[in-house]
Design a protein around this motif. Structure first.
Motif, mmCIF file in Angstrom:
data_model
loop_
_atom_site.group_PDB
_atom_site.id
_atom_site.type_symbol
_atom_site.label_atom_id
_atom_site.label_comp_id
_atom_site.label_asym_id
_atom_site.label_seq_id
_atom_site.Cartn_x
_atom_site.Cartn_y
_atom_site.Cartn_z
ATOM 1 N N THR A 30 46.956 36.896 41.700
ATOM 2 C CA THR A 30 46.102 36.054 40.874
ATOM 3 C C THR A 30 45.504 34.915 41.697
ATOM 4 O O THR A 30 46.081 34.499 42.701
ATOM 5 C CB THR A 30 46.875 35.489 39.660
ATOM 6 O OG1 THR A 30 46.001 34.655 38.888
ATOM 7 C CG2 THR A 30 48.082 34.691 40.069
ATOM 8 N N ASN A 31 44.342 34.471 41.252
ATOM 9 C CA ASN A 31 43.644 33.324 41.837
ATOM 10 C C ASN A 31 43.079 32.478 40.702
ATOM 11 O O ASN A 31 41.883 32.231 40.632
ATOM 12 C CB ASN A 31 42.505 33.800 42.745
ATOM 13 C CG ASN A 31 43.012 34.428 44.006
ATOM 14 O OD1 ASN A 31 43.490 33.744 44.891
ATOM 15 N ND2 ASN A 31 42.931 35.742 44.091
ATOM 16 N N SER A 32 43.950 32.062 39.807
ATOM 17 C CA SER A 32 43.491 31.326 38.632
ATOM 18 C C SER A 32 44.587 30.394 38.138
ATOM 19 O O SER A 32 45.773 30.713 38.220
ATOM 20 C CB SER A 32 43.113 32.295 37.512
ATOM 21 O OG SER A 32 42.735 31.588 36.349
ATOM 22 N N GLN A 36 47.366 35.108 33.852
ATOM 23 C CA GLN A 36 46.779 36.440 33.867
ATOM 24 C C GLN A 36 47.853 37.440 33.449
ATOM 25 O O GLN A 36 49.031 37.277 33.794
ATOM 26 C CB GLN A 36 46.280 36.795 35.273
ATOM 27 C CG GLN A 36 45.328 35.780 35.864
ATOM 28 C CD GLN A 36 44.013 35.712 35.119
ATOM 29 O OE1 GLN A 36 43.360 36.722 34.880
ATOM 30 N NE2 GLN A 36 43.610 34.506 34.757
ATOM 31 N N THR A 54 50.464 33.033 37.048
ATOM 32 C CA THR A 54 49.347 32.177 37.389
ATOM 33 C C THR A 54 49.508 31.702 38.822
ATOM 34 O O THR A 54 50.605 31.738 39.369
ATOM 35 C CB THR A 54 49.270 30.978 36.423
ATOM 36 O OG1 THR A 54 48.095 30.232 36.705
ATOM 37 C CG2 THR A 54 50.490 30.089 36.510
ATOM 38 N N GLU A 56 47.011 30.163 42.528
ATOM 39 C CA GLU A 56 45.826 30.255 43.385
ATOM 40 C C GLU A 56 46.215 30.889 44.713
ATOM 41 O O GLU A 56 47.392 31.127 44.979
ATOM 42 C CB GLU A 56 45.251 28.850 43.610
ATOM 43 C CG GLU A 56 44.829 28.135 42.340
ATOM 44 C CD GLU A 56 43.535 28.664 41.735
ATOM 45 O OE1 GLU A 56 42.805 29.411 42.410
ATOM 46 O OE2 GLU A 56 43.256 28.316 40.578
ATOM 47 N N TYR A 79 43.763 37.305 29.901
ATOM 48 C CA TYR A 79 44.108 35.974 30.403
ATOM 49 C C TYR A 79 44.362 35.065 29.220
ATOM 50 O O TYR A 79 43.851 35.268 28.127
ATOM 51 C CB TYR A 79 42.997 35.409 31.294
ATOM 52 C CG TYR A 79 41.731 35.058 30.554
ATOM 53 C CD1 TYR A 79 41.504 33.758 30.118
ATOM 54 C CD2 TYR A 79 40.776 36.021 30.269
ATOM 55 C CE1 TYR A 79 40.351 33.426 29.427
ATOM 56 C CE2 TYR A 79 39.622 35.705 29.580
ATOM 57 C CZ TYR A 79 39.411 34.402 29.160
ATOM 58 O OH TYR A 79 38.276 34.090 28.464
ATOM 59 N N SER A 89 39.692 40.134 29.811
ATOM 60 C CA SER A 89 38.977 39.814 31.041
ATOM 61 C C SER A 89 37.844 40.816 31.229
ATOM 62 O O SER A 89 37.802 41.856 30.588
ATOM 63 C CB SER A 89 39.937 39.926 32.240
ATOM 64 O OG SER A 89 41.003 39.033 32.116
ATOM 65 N N GLU A 110 37.775 39.079 35.996
ATOM 66 C CA GLU A 110 37.148 37.757 35.885
ATOM 67 C C GLU A 110 37.415 37.223 34.484
ATOM 68 O O GLU A 110 37.198 37.930 33.500
ATOM 69 C CB GLU A 110 35.652 37.856 36.148
ATOM 70 C CG GLU A 110 34.875 36.588 35.925
ATOM 71 C CD GLU A 110 35.401 35.422 36.743
ATOM 72 O OE1 GLU A 110 35.510 34.323 36.161
ATOM 73 O OE2 GLU A 110 35.701 35.585 37.942
ATOM 74 N N ASN A 111 37.882 35.962 34.394
ATOM 75 C CA ASN A 111 38.148 35.382 33.077
ATOM 76 C C ASN A 111 37.033 34.478 32.584
ATOM 77 O O ASN A 111 37.128 33.913 31.512
ATOM 78 C CB ASN A 111 39.503 34.665 33.052
ATOM 79 C CG ASN A 111 39.608 33.534 34.039
ATOM 80 O OD1 ASN A 111 38.621 32.883 34.358
ATOM 81 N ND2 ASN A 111 40.803 33.295 34.544
ATOM 82 N N ASP A 119 40.312 36.650 39.646
ATOM 83 C CA ASP A 119 41.302 35.969 38.819
ATOM 84 C C ASP A 119 42.578 36.794 38.689
ATOM 85 O O ASP A 119 43.676 36.248 38.695
ATOM 86 C CB ASP A 119 40.725 35.636 37.445
ATOM 87 C CG ASP A 119 39.572 34.653 37.566
ATOM 88 O OD1 ASP A 119 39.627 33.758 38.431
ATOM 89 O OD2 ASP A 119 38.596 34.793 36.816
#
Length: 131
Positions: A30-32, A36, A54, A56, A79, A89, A110-111, A119
C-alpha cells in the motif's frame, strides 16, 4: 482452461487466472494513509485471503502463495474513507510480463485522492517450469 495467465479488471473487481503447474507468490502493498483491503476469492465463493492495512512507501500488508490452474480467482479492492466505511477502488492491471522464466502479473488500485494507481498493489509472481 488456457495455460496463459491473465487479469481482467471491472470496477473494483479483478478476475485472475494463473497457469497450471505453478505456485505463485502473492504480495500486497500500500501507498496510502487510508486503509486498503484486498480480498482473494475462489470461483466457488471461498475467501482464501483478506489483506488489510495502511502505509506509505510500498508498505507490505500481506503475503501468500496460490496454486495455478485450480480455479479463477477474484480480487476485490476497497478502501476505508475518513468515516470508516469501505468503498470500491478503481483498478488497472499489467502483465503478465515474462522475463526469462520469471513471470509477473500486477493489479493496482486508486482510491481517488490522487491519480497514481499505487494505493493498493497486488502482485503475483512465479517461475515457468522448464519443459
Amino acid at each position: 482452461m488456457s495455460d496463459k495467465a491473465y487479469a481482467y479488471v471491472n470496477g473494483n473487481n479483478a478476475e485472475i487466472y494463473l497457469p497450471p503447474g505453478i505456485t505463485a507468490a502473492v504480495k500486497v502493498r500500500t501507498n496510502s494513509h487510508l486503509t486498503q483491503k484486498v480480498a482473494l476469492t475462489r470461483n466457488d465463493g471461498t475467501v482464501d485471503h483478506v489483506f488489510s492495512g495502511t502505509g506509505e512507501h510500498n508498505t507490505q500488508i500481506g503475503t501468500a502463495t496460490v496454486e495455478g490452474g485450480e480455479s479463477v480467482l477474484a480480487a476485490t479492492f476497497e478502501y476505508s474513507s475518513d468515516d470508516g466505511a469501505f468503498k470500491p477502488s478503481r483498478l488497472n492491471s499489467g502483465g503478465p510480463y515474462e522475463i526469462g522464466t520469471y513471470n509477473l502479473l500486477v493489479i493496482v488500485a486508486e482510491n481517488g485522492d490522487d491519480a497514481d494507481y499505487n494505493d493498493a498493489i497486488l502482485e503475483f509472481s512465479w517461475y515457468t517450469p522448464r519443459a
